[in-house]
Design an enzyme around this catalytic site. Structure first.
Site, PDB file in Angstrom:
ATOM      1  N   VAL A  32       0.831  -1.208   0.000  1.00  0.00           N
ATOM      2  CA  VAL A  32       0.000   0.000   0.000  1.00  0.00           C
ATOM      3  C   VAL A  32       0.862   1.253   0.000  1.00  0.00           C
ATOM      4  CG1 VAL A  32      -1.780   1.288   1.233  1.00  0.00           C
ATOM      5  CG2 VAL A  32      -1.892  -1.216   1.144  1.00  0.00           C
ATOM      6  N   LYS A 124      -7.141  -1.405   9.557  1.00  0.00           N
ATOM      7  CA  LYS A 124      -8.470  -1.807  10.040  1.00  0.00           C
ATOM      8  C   LYS A 124      -8.430  -2.336  11.463  1.00  0.00           C
ATOM      9  CE  LYS A 124      -8.429  -4.620   6.521  1.00  0.00           C
ATOM     10  NZ  LYS A 124      -6.981  -4.801   6.243  1.00  0.00           N
ATOM     11  N   GLU A 148     -10.504   5.780   5.323  1.00  0.00           N
ATOM     12  CA  GLU A 148     -11.297   5.236   4.219  1.00  0.00           C
ATOM     13  C   GLU A 148     -10.733   3.916   3.708  1.00  0.00           C
ATOM     14  OE1 GLU A 148     -14.159   4.535   1.897  1.00  0.00           O
ATOM     15  OE2 GLU A 148     -14.236   6.583   2.662  1.00  0.00           O
ATOM     16  N   GLY A 153     -10.997  -1.725   0.545  1.00  0.00           N
ATOM     17  CA  GLY A 153     -10.090  -1.195  -0.480  1.00  0.00           C
ATOM     18  C   GLY A 153     -10.585   0.071  -1.139  1.00  0.00           C
ATOM     19  N   GLU A 209      -2.705 -15.439   1.936  1.00  0.00           N
ATOM     20  CA  GLU A 209      -1.369 -15.393   2.521  1.00  0.00           C
ATOM     21  C   GLU A 209      -0.873 -16.806   2.827  1.00  0.00           C
ATOM     22  OE1 GLU A 209       0.326 -12.659   2.860  1.00  0.00           O
ATOM     23  OE2 GLU A 209      -1.258 -11.197   2.436  1.00  0.00           O
ATOM     24  N   ASP A 220     -10.139 -10.527   9.705  1.00  0.00           N
ATOM     25  CA  ASP A 220      -9.974  -9.366   8.827  1.00  0.00           C
ATOM     26  C   ASP A 220     -11.328  -8.724   8.524  1.00  0.00           C
ATOM     27  OD1 ASP A 220      -8.329  -7.861   6.540  1.00  0.00           O
ATOM     28  OD2 ASP A 220     -10.140  -8.679   5.616  1.00  0.00           O
ATOM     29  N   LYS A 224     -13.349  -4.906   9.723  1.00  0.00           N
ATOM     30  CA  LYS A 224     -14.052  -3.980   8.836  1.00  0.00           C
ATOM     31  C   LYS A 224     -15.499  -3.783   9.289  1.00  0.00           C
ATOM     32  CE  LYS A 224     -11.230  -5.750   5.032  1.00  0.00           C
ATOM     33  NZ  LYS A 224     -11.246  -6.549   3.788  1.00  0.00           N
ATOM     34  N   GLY A 323      -5.524  -4.747  -2.673  1.00  0.00           N
ATOM     35  CA  GLY A 323      -4.578  -4.484  -3.756  1.00  0.00           C
ATOM     36  C   GLY A 323      -3.979  -3.096  -3.640  1.00  0.00           C
TER      37      GLY A 323
END
Length: 458
Positions: A32, A124, A148, A153, A209, A220, A224, A323
């Protein structure tokens, strides 16, 4: 007006109306972080025109200075200690792209906010677990905290809730929030292969992963969901009170039954307002979804966020949830807001302590129950008895052909009887009743696996 130098090496005509450039520091140069550098170097002129001022990276911090990240880092001041960015001179905004709920990421964000320095993060876990504390720090010291990129993503889910639907009262929010799990479930449904086979394929393709636990065990996506719930209902939720369940136990049998019964399986996270007292439910779990529902057709690595407002009604937004490109775009959307002078309260209201969600046992719905049972007289009577005693009504049942071995629940080689997968759909009932049914069936000699229970979401 003078020209403004851009990171692309060109000259952009100033549209700043006297505003000085916005100076960024990036902590973390992984996928990122490098994506943000690349985006800003390529689109510097466009960003300056849209923000009304130049935006420039002036400092970076990462563990390895020598690593080739595919972007140019010349001209940036390098800090070995990311936390020092909180007080370093000539920095307006800190971009925390390290990740993780603790360690350097948390220390950097806390220190930056405590010094009145604006923060943009894609983290997150940090926001889900420490959001109440961080929002208090931000308000106390007059700093902005924007995130955001922490949810879905490049999908503008947070802007939709915090800005586009700010005038409405949210009744529910959630959706498909993890691309790895959605890819695995989609492929299992299409191919008939088992979880372990599809997971191995996803790892080879880079969708999962090497250690996929955070994704496939639901954590994960639950992070969110916690963020979305806090924004939708104006108060952060206690992350530990969210029921979290992953997809490891979903078998090829379940996808076969789902097709027969008109459903698809999705890992869903949902948060709902329960009553006027403000109590909410929030959970992350595999669910059966009617195949005609829009969210049932969100496939592959895509994410989708669904909202239900009292005035706005149902809404679904869909896109890539991870991504370098989508996430970097979301990070820069927050930076653009700061460049324009827009900063909203973290949860849309004044800071409040985190609140606990309603216990899962208090919820209700229709359910899917899958068993592997021995082929012998009296098995159905025992199952029916467990349902009857908990006042659970059966709406439909399906049984597949006999099998003698199942990879998801291995049998003893000496087992004399064949076995068969059996699925039951219930009418509306209490979650607590279904848990009691599962406990009773688990103790039956004729039931050879841990019963699999999924909620049906319409």
């Amino acid at each position: 007006m003078p020209d403004v130098p851009s990171l692309s090496g060109k000259r952009a005509k100033s549209v700043s109306n006297g505003k000085k450039e916005l100076r960024l520091a990036i902590a973390g140069l992984g996928t990122v972080g490098a994506g943000v550098v690349s985006l800003l170097q390529e689109n510097a002129d466009l960003l300056a025109a849209r923000a009304g001022r130049a935006i420039r990276i002036v400092a970076v911090s990462a563990r390895d200075r020598k690593r080739d990240r595919g972007v140019k880092l010349e001209g940036f001041t390098w800090y070995d200690d990311p936390v020092s960015l909180a007080t370093a001179p000539d920095i307006d905004v800190v971009l925390e792209l390290i990740g993780g709920a603790e360690g350097a990421a948390r220390t950097l964000v806390e220190a930056s906010l405590a010094h009145g320095r604006d923060v943009v993060t894609a983290n997150k876990a940090l926001i889900a677990i420490h959001g109440a504390h961080l929002s208090h720090l931000a308000a106390t010291h007059g700093a902005a905290l924007l995130f955001e990129a922490s949810v879905a993503g490049g999908i503008p889910a947070i802007k939709l809730v915090r800005e586009g639907l700010a005038a409405d009262q949210m009744e529910e929010i959630g959706g498909v929030l993890n691309g790895t799990c959605n890819y695995i479930l989609t492929k299992m449904g299409d191919s008939g292969e088992d979880f372990s086979e599809i997971l191995a394929s996803a790892q080879k393709l880079g969708y999962a992963e090497a250690d996929p636990s955070t994704d496939v065990d639901g954590w994960d996506a639950a992070h969110k969901l916690a963020i979305l719930a806090g924004l939708a209902f104006g108060q952060p939720v206690s992350f530990s009170s969210i029921r979290v369940e992953g997809i490891r136990h979903v078998a090829s049998y379940d996808h076969q039954f789902a097709r027969e019964m008109g459903y698809r399986i999705k890992l869903l996270g949902m948060a709902r307002r329960l009553d006027k007292s403000g109590a909410i439910e929030a959970w992350m779990r595999p669910c059966m979804v009617p195949r005609h529902a829009p969210i049932a057709n969100v496939n592959g690595v895509f994410n989708a966020v669904r909202t239900q407002g009292r005035f706005s009604g149902p809404m679904l937004i869909e896109g890539r949830g991870a991504g370098a490109g989508p996430t970097a775009s979301a990070v820069m959307a927050d930076v653009m807001d700061l460049a324009r002078g827009a900063a909203l309260p973290v949860w849309g209201t004044a800071p409040q302590p985190a609140r606990a969600c309603a216990p899962i046992s208090a919820l209700s719905g229709a359910y899917y129950l899958r068993l592997l049972v021995r082929d012998k007289p009296g098995v159905m009577a025992g199952i029916a008895s467990a349902l009857r005693d908990e006042h659970v009504s059966m709406r439909a049942m399906s049984q597949h052909s006999f099998v003698t071995h199942d990879r998801d629940a291995p049998l003893s080689a000496s087992a004399p009887e064949p076995v068969a997968p059996l699925a039951i759909i219930t009418h509306q009932t209490q979650e607590s009743a279904m848990k009691n049914v599962v406990a009773r069936l688990s103790d039956m000699h004729e039931v050879l696996n841990d019963p699999v229970l999924m909620k049906i979401e319409s």
